[in-house]
Design a protein around this motif. Structure first.
Motif, PDB file in Angstrom:
ATOM      1  N   MET A 214       0.705  -1.188   0.059  1.00  7.60           N
ATOM      2  CA  MET A 214      -0.003   0.092  -0.022  1.00  7.60           C
ATOM      3  C   MET A 214       0.950   1.319   0.119  1.00  7.60           C
ATOM      4  N   PRO A 215       0.312   2.445  -0.440  1.00  6.38           N
ATOM      5  CA  PRO A 215       1.117   3.670  -0.253  1.00  6.38           C
ATOM      6  C   PRO A 215       1.451   4.126   1.119  1.00  6.38           C
ATOM      7  N   GLU A 216       2.181   5.105   1.332  1.00  2.00           N
ATOM      8  CA  GLU A 216       3.146   5.338   2.285  1.00  2.00           C
ATOM      9  C   GLU A 216       2.018   5.820   3.561  1.00  2.00           C
ATOM     10  N   GLU A 217       1.364   6.720   3.094  1.00  4.83           N
ATOM     11  CA  GLU A 217       0.134   7.228   3.911  1.00  4.83           C
ATOM     12  C   GLU A 217      -0.582   6.088   4.639  1.00  4.83           C
ATOM     13  N   GLU A 218      -1.058   5.132   3.787  1.00  2.00           N
ATOM     14  CA  GLU A 218      -2.044   4.361   4.432  1.00  2.00           C
ATOM     15  C   GLU A 218      -0.901   3.323   5.290  1.00  2.00           C
ATOM     16  N   ALA A 219       0.154   2.995   4.964  1.00  2.00           N
ATOM     17  CA  ALA A 219       1.056   2.012   5.670  1.00  2.00           C
ATOM     18  C   ALA A 219       1.535   2.874   7.017  1.00  2.00           C
ATOM     19  N   PHE A 220       1.627   3.945   7.036  1.00  2.00           N
ATOM     20  CA  PHE A 220       1.772   4.626   8.391  1.00  2.00           C
ATOM     21  C   PHE A 220       0.547   4.600   9.311  1.00  2.00           C
ATOM     22  N   CYS A 221      -0.395   4.734   8.510  1.00  2.00           N
ATOM     23  CA  CYS A 221      -1.919   4.298   9.378  1.00  2.00           C
ATOM     24  C   CYS A 221      -1.972   3.241  10.243  1.00  2.00           C
TER      25      CYS A 221
END
Length: 486
Positions: A214-221
């Motif tokens: 997944m993209p980094e923003e979603e991975a962060f969440c």
């Protein structure tokens, strides 16, 4: 974020193997909550799985004997056809699960759990992982871009470890690769959100796996949710208290279920932390190849750390006979080189063995309490040891000061004795001087008026008498020698 549920145009071998044996739906469990279409779909999957298993066995048999090549080709064709149908049915099923997530999570929980244990298809992992940990609508996502503009005290440490994270994976190869850049971003952002934990080596492997999906923003969440709700934050705290608890619980399971292997480990001083710490800190991501590790991670997202205990015990049980023959160095090499690749071709076998392991949540909870009380006892003893150490140090200082005082006392006593000796000598000298016949003469002048009164008026002559008085200091008596002068 686009859902993969509506893009079944790409195939994945991992997705096919993940539903290698979809469990039959028990009439008494979640099947009564399924619609007729869903029941028909599951029945079709079960039938095709049965055929697939039969074809797989047939293929292995044909390859082993190298006979009936024509029959083998027919079997291969049949397997390919079944695989394509199975893949299509899998997409349909998981697409329905994603679109009807709340209903499946509440009313079909048992079936969902079994499907996850069989593996989430690769193209659905991103959305399903987010749904499993409730990370789809997190406020922290809006802070991500601002966090990247800030500086973190952990940046140098993160940069140092980035190159060690999945170094052979194409996404992370190269110092300026996109994978390393987004991995740095996520780790830096989290170090700013949770300053107590900051950055801990090992967590990058978890974030790296998320970034593959997944993209980094979603991975962060997702990573924030894992840290908050899946006990990972406690694992990565500086004290690593949760890791100590996990090792304590795992040792109890080892002692209870594999007592002979436990005795052998102890006899070789092969500590549990030497091989199991990385299992808990990286969730087997540094132990197994990614296809196997991802299957374990699928289950972790739904069931938590329980799967780590189960898989760890399954590995020990599966390799007990070999490990019993090895010394400490041999076991260390065996864990590094042999165990990681035993299930490369059959991750289902590992998962099956993991769920044959006895795991009692009540006992684990009791062990948590036990461990907490034990830690408190240790802390008390350590405080007592510190107090005793302080007392010992104070006693040492007092003894040292006492020794100095004693030395000073001895010196004073010696000086006093010398002074007393000097006094005695002086007294003896005084006595000796007094014993000597030292004469002192004192002249006494007496004026004596001898004139008659009538002559006094006329101022006649008078007389002056001189006396020499001899004093004998021994007898305090004296004699008077008389002299007279006019």
């Amino acid at each position: 974020m686009a859902s993969p549920a509506i893009s079944p145009d790409s195939s994945s071998h991992e997705g096919l193997s993940s539903v290698h044996s979809i469990p039959a739906c028990s009439p008494t469990s979640d099947s009564e909550n399924l619609s007729p279409d869903e029941l028909e779909l599951l029945a079709k999957l079960e039938e095709q799985n049965r055929l697939l298993e039969a074809d797989s066995k047939s293929l292995r048999s044909m390859n082993g004997s190298r006979r009936n090549s024509g029959s083998s080709l027919v079997s291969s064709s049949s397997a390919s056809s079944n695989l394509s149908h199975l893949e299509e049915d899998t997409w349909i099923l998981w697409g329905r699960i994603v679109n009807e997530w709340e209903e499946w999570r509440k009313k079909k929980e048992k079936l969902l759990r079994e499907l996850i244990r069989k593996g989430i298809p690769h193209h659905f992992r991103a959305i399903v992982w987010q749904l499993l940990c409730s990370a789809t609508d997190m406020p922290v996502k809006n802070q991500y871009s601002e966090l990247l503009k800030m500086s973190s005290p952990c940046e140098k440490l993160i940069r140092r470890d980035i190159a060690r994270t999945y170094p052979e994976h194409e996404f992370f190869k190269g110092q300026d690769s996109l994978g390393q850049e987004v991995l740095f971003n996520v780790m830096k952002a989290y170090s700013l959100v949770d300053r107590e934990v900051g950055y801990c080596q090992g967590s990058a492997f978890i974030v790296g796996l998320l970034l593959m999906q997944m993209p980094e923003e979603e991975a962060f969440c997702v990573f924030v949710r894992l840290m908050q709700e899946y006990r990972l934050r406690e694992l990565f705290k500086p004290t690593m208290a949760e890791l100590g608890l996990c090792i304590y619980q795992f040792e109890y399971m080892l002692q209870e279920q594999l007592p002979e292997l436990n005795i052998h480990f102890r006899s070789q001083s092969f500590l549990t932390s030497m091989y199991a710490s990385s299992w808990f800190l990286t969730l087997f991501l540094t132990t197994f190849p990614l296809p196997v590790a991802t299957r374990v991670f699928d289950i972790f997202m739904y069931e938590g750390l329980e799967i780590i205990f189960r898989v760890g015990m399954a590995l020990l049980q599966f390799n007990q006979a070999e490990l019993m023959q090895l010394d400490m160095e041999g076991m260390s090499q065996y864990f590094q080189k042999v165990i990681p690749h035993q299930f490369d071709s059959c991750p289902d076998k590992l998962i099956l063995k993991a769920y044959q392991i006895k795991y009692n949540p009540k006992k684990m909870k009791r062990l948590r309490t036990e461990n907490r009380l034990l830690k408190q006892r240790i802390e008390t003893l350590e405080k007592g040891q510190v107090t005793r150490a302080q007392e010992a140090e104070e006693n040492y200082i007092i003894k040292r000061e006492l020794a100095v005082v004693r030395q000073q006392c001895c010196s004073a006593t010696e000086n006093l004795q010398k002074a007393q000796s000097t006094i005695r000598q002086l007294q003896e000298q005084q006595v000796s001087m007094e014993s000597c016949q030292l004469h002192d003469w004192v002249w006494v002048v007496v004026y004596y008026e001898t004139r008659p009164s009538e002559q006094r008026a006329n101022k006649g002559p008078s007389y002056c008498y001189f006396f020499k008085y001899y004093i004998n200091s021994n007898s305090f008596c004296g004699c008077l020698n008389f002299y007279m002068a006019v």
